[in-house]
Design a protein around this motif. Structure first.
Motif, PDB file in Angstrom:
ATOM      1  N   TRP A 155       0.856  -1.182   0.000  1.00  0.00           N
ATOM      2  CA  TRP A 155       0.000   0.000   0.000  1.00  0.00           C
ATOM      3  C   TRP A 155       0.893   1.233   0.000  1.00  0.00           C
ATOM      4  O   TRP A 155       1.743   1.410   0.875  1.00  0.00           O
ATOM      5  CB  TRP A 155      -0.913   0.001   1.231  1.00  0.00           C
ATOM      6  N   SER A 156       0.690   2.090  -0.982  1.00  0.00           N
ATOM      7  CA  SER A 156       1.577   3.248  -1.139  1.00  0.00           C
ATOM      8  C   SER A 156       1.577   4.149   0.085  1.00  0.00           C
ATOM      9  O   SER A 156       2.577   4.800   0.382  1.00  0.00           O
ATOM     10  CB  SER A 156       1.178   4.045  -2.377  1.00  0.00           C
ATOM     11  N   LYS A 157       0.481   4.198   0.830  1.00  0.00           N
ATOM     12  CA  LYS A 157       0.427   5.059   2.014  1.00  0.00           C
ATOM     13  C   LYS A 157       1.448   4.637   3.071  1.00  0.00           C
ATOM     14  O   LYS A 157       1.831   5.454   3.921  1.00  0.00           O
ATOM     15  CB  LYS A 157      -0.981   5.055   2.609  1.00  0.00           C
ATOM     16  N   ASP A 158       1.876   3.380   3.016  1.00  0.00           N
ATOM     17  CA  ASP A 158       2.896   2.918   3.966  1.00  0.00           C
ATOM     18  C   ASP A 158       4.302   3.323   3.538  1.00  0.00           C
ATOM     19  O   ASP A 158       5.247   3.207   4.323  1.00  0.00           O
ATOM     20  CB  ASP A 158       2.825   1.391   4.106  1.00  0.00           C
ATOM     21  N   PHE A 159       4.444   3.789   2.301  1.00  0.00           N
ATOM     22  CA  PHE A 159       5.756   4.175   1.777  1.00  0.00           C
ATOM     23  C   PHE A 159       5.858   5.686   1.539  1.00  0.00           C
ATOM     24  O   PHE A 159       6.940   6.253   1.616  1.00  0.00           O
ATOM     25  CB  PHE A 159       6.028   3.444   0.454  1.00  0.00           C
ATOM     26  N   PHE A 160       4.711   6.314   1.252  1.00  0.00           N
ATOM     27  CA  PHE A 160       4.703   7.745   0.942  1.00  0.00           C
ATOM     28  C   PHE A 160       3.992   8.493   2.061  1.00  0.00           C
ATOM     29  O   PHE A 160       2.763   8.398   2.201  1.00  0.00           O
ATOM     30  CB  PHE A 160       3.972   8.014  -0.378  1.00  0.00           C
ATOM     31  N   ASP A 214      11.149   4.251  -5.663  1.00  0.00           N
ATOM     32  CA  ASP A 214      12.121   3.181  -5.874  1.00  0.00           C
ATOM     33  C   ASP A 214      12.056   2.141  -4.764  1.00  0.00           C
ATOM     34  O   ASP A 214      12.175   0.932  -5.012  1.00  0.00           O
ATOM     35  CB  ASP A 214      13.542   3.760  -5.959  1.00  0.00           C
ATOM     36  N   ILE A 215      11.873   2.600  -3.522  1.00  0.00           N
ATOM     37  CA  ILE A 215      11.762   1.678  -2.381  1.00  0.00           C
ATOM     38  C   ILE A 215      10.520   0.803  -2.530  1.00  0.00           C
ATOM     39  O   ILE A 215      10.556  -0.417  -2.299  1.00  0.00           O
ATOM     40  CB  ILE A 215      11.720   2.467  -1.060  1.00  0.00           C
ATOM     41  N   PHE A 216       9.410   1.413  -2.942  1.00  0.00           N
ATOM     42  CA  PHE A 216       8.157   0.680  -3.144  1.00  0.00           C
ATOM     43  C   PHE A 216       8.344  -0.393  -4.224  1.00  0.00           C
ATOM     44  O   PHE A 216       7.975  -1.558  -4.035  1.00  0.00           O
ATOM     45  CB  PHE A 216       7.055   1.658  -3.545  1.00  0.00           C
TER      46      PHE A 216
END
Length: 600
Positions: free
Chosen positions: A47-52, A71-73
């Protein structure tokens, strides 16, 4: 080593599957054993919210910080899938949510998503869920490799995803799909979506929400710049289909013999909708929202639905006089249907009827079950103060009132007109009343409640403790009681008398004391006519969680101990009223006690 770590991998995977995705990922750092368990776990969810963390990121998505997060995602998802794929392990579920990234960034990295879907398809993926950023001109093209996902049982496509017309030239192999969910996706050809769905012969649950059709006016138009909502849908041969939800499609034809549940929302449909299921013999549950001329459709189609048990009409256009019938109908709900003046219901097996709206139509039941319960949610606006009583009295037959529950919202706009309330006859008796909001002005408590209890006399009255309704202030924190010099309906001078308390810090159970205080001179009787409800109230038995409270001080302590509501679980305080014999002869009620209960 702990005992959990030595359990079989299948059990450990089951444990991980019961955890939130973010928490499951954290187990990989517990030990080498847990790390191996995590990397063999057949569910890949990102889930992008966990990375951004959007508040901490610069506005421009071209900023290096944005790109590093992306890149991390990408590296996280790629590493998980590659390891499972290379070791020949199954990928049961792939869930990707990239709604927190901009569309241009997403499209520029679309080759990574293509690769992920290909690896998942080759690894026997059963559940694929894609939630991508919506955009007017940037869409992710779903890769053709998905057509080979033979083991797929559930497909969810939500957001900026495009089904290319190239799918029309492929033989899709979705022989195991049971659930299809399309929301906000773009189709390059109206036939693509029908082609996609028709190649899912075992589909049981189908959801289509606001899907778009690409109609370019010139060469080179961006995919979404000339899009319009899909206008029509025609499906055939879906013999296993049981549940359907359609929103925003004007003409729908589904040839499916076994549909049991149908939800249709026509909010954006410009013309009268056309809905035909081919056969309605197994339909049990029907919900129509924002449908124009729904009465015409119901008149034509209801006789074709012999086993319908639940009917929900929300913001539907109905004629002033509407007839609803159903021999097997058990649940009926009407919400905010404008212009409705009269409802005639012929449903002998009806168990629950709910009405919500600003209008108060005449509601009549041809036959009633002895288990019928009627709920009416009334939003009071600036209207005649006797409208509430008229609404109750216009419910036929009168036996229904013993099962009637009223939910009153915002009655304070009519406070100026309370002096005109007629009291020449006894108010009708009902089962229950719930007051869903309380004014911040304490001077309005007494006249409004007196007006409500002069409009009808409920066996029980409840107040929600939801902090948005301000009833906690009414129940717990009122430190003044209004003492009227004369009848409050005559608008004579009033004074506020402070109460002196010890220990309770001036927190008062206002409604309880208003009902049961000894100031019987503060009633609301007219000089002519029957005595008001206040004369008939007797002693109070207080119960809370099956415990009996002997006096008002115990009640105060109980209410003060209640935590402030966080809206997660709504709580209520309920008063059960009893009249003495003399008043009961005027206002017949079947109640045995006066009790105050707290329930969730």
């Amino acid at each position: 080593m702990d005992r959990i770590s030595v359990l079989p991998k299948t059990i450990l995977h089951d444990i991980l599957g019961r955890l939130p995705d973010k928490d499951a990922a954290k187990t990989s750092v517990l030990s080498k054993s847990w790390s191996e368990t995590w990397f063999s776990f057949p569910v890949v969810a990102a889930w992008s919210k966990d990375f951004f963390n959007l508040p901490e990121l610069p506005l421009s998505p071209e900023d290096p910080l944005w790109l590093s997060k992306l890149d991390i995602f990408i590296e996280y998802v790629s590493k998980r899938l590659r390891r499972l794929h290379d070791q020949g392990l199954a990928v049961k579920e792939l869930k990707l949510c990239m709604e927190d990234t901009c569309a241009s960034m997403l499209v520029s990295q679309s080759h990574h998503i293509d690769k992920w879907i290909q690896m998942a398809s080759e690894s026997g993926v059963e559940v694929l869920q894609l939630y991508l950023t919506r955009s007017n001109d940037k869409f992710y093209n779903l890769p053709l490799c998905l057509a080979e996902a033979k083991s797929l049982t559930k497909l969810v496509l939500n957001g900026g995803i495009r089904l290319d017309p190239a799918f029309l030239n492929h033989s899709l192999k979705f022989f195991s799909v049971r659930t299809l969910f399309f929301c906000g996706i773009l189709v390059g050809d109206e036939r693509v979506m029908e082609h996609f769905i028709s190649h899912c012969p075992l589909v049981e649950n189908l959801t289509l929400i606001l899907c778009l059709l690409y109609k370019p006016s010139s060469v080179g138009d961006p995919p979404g710049s000339r899009a319009d909502y899909v206008k029509s849908l025609s499906l055939h041969g879906l013999q296993k289909l049981k549940q359907v939800e359609v929103q925003g499609i004007g003409e729908v034809y589904i040839d499916a013999q076994n549909i049991e549940k149908l939800f249709y929302n026509g909010a954006i449909v410009d013309t009268s909708f056309k809905l035909n299921l081919g056969s309605y013999k197994n339909l049990r549950w029907l919900s129509l929202w924002f449908v124009k001329r729904a009465d015409m459709w119901l008149l034509e189609q209801l006789p074709k639905i012999p086993f319908l048990e639940s009917l929900i009409l929300n913001h539907c256009s109905l004629c002033e006089r509407t007839n609803i019938s159903g021999p097997q109908l058990k649940f009926l709900k009407l919400t905010n249907c404008p212009n409705l003046k009269e409802i005639n219901i012929d449903a002998p097996n009806l168990l629950s009827c709910e009405y919500s709206g600003k209008d108060e139509p005449v509601i009549s039941f041809r036959e009633i079950s002895n288990q019928l319960e009627v709920n009416a949610h009334i939003l009071m606006t600036r209207q005649p103060v006797d409208r509430l009583r008229q609404f109750i009295q216009n419910i036929e037959p009168q036996e229904v009132l013993t099962s009637l529950s009223l939910f009153i919202f915002h009655p304070y706009s009519i406070i100026e007109s309370l002096g005109t309330l007629p009291c020449s006859s006894s108010p009708p008796s009902i089962k229950h009343m719930q007051l869903c909001s309380v004014s911040h002005r304490q001077t309005q408590y007494f006249p409004v409640l007196s007006w409500l209890l002069s409009s009808c006399f409920p066996e029980t009255i409840s107040f929600s403790l939801d902090c948005n309704f301000n009833t906690r202030a009414f129940m717990v924190r009122v430190s003044f009681v209004e003492r009227s010099i004369s009848s409050s309906y005559q608008h004579k001078e009033k004074v506020m008398e402070p109460l002196t308390l010890s220990v309770i810090s001036q927190k008062q159970q206002y409604f309880y004391e208003m009902l049961m205080c000894s100031k019987k001179g503060e009633c609301h009787c007219y000089s002519r006519g029957p005595e008001c409800w206040w004369h008939g109230l007797k002693v109070v038995k207080i119960t809370h969680l099956e415990r009996t409270y002997a006096n008002i001080e115990d009640l105060k302590a109980m209410l003060n101990a209640l935590p402030l509501s966080d809206n997660s679980k709504e709580e209520f305080i309920t008063f059960t009223l009893e009249l003495n014999f003399r008043i009961a002869s005027i206002l017949p009620l079947n109640v045995n006690s006066v009790e105050i209960t707290n329930r969730r």
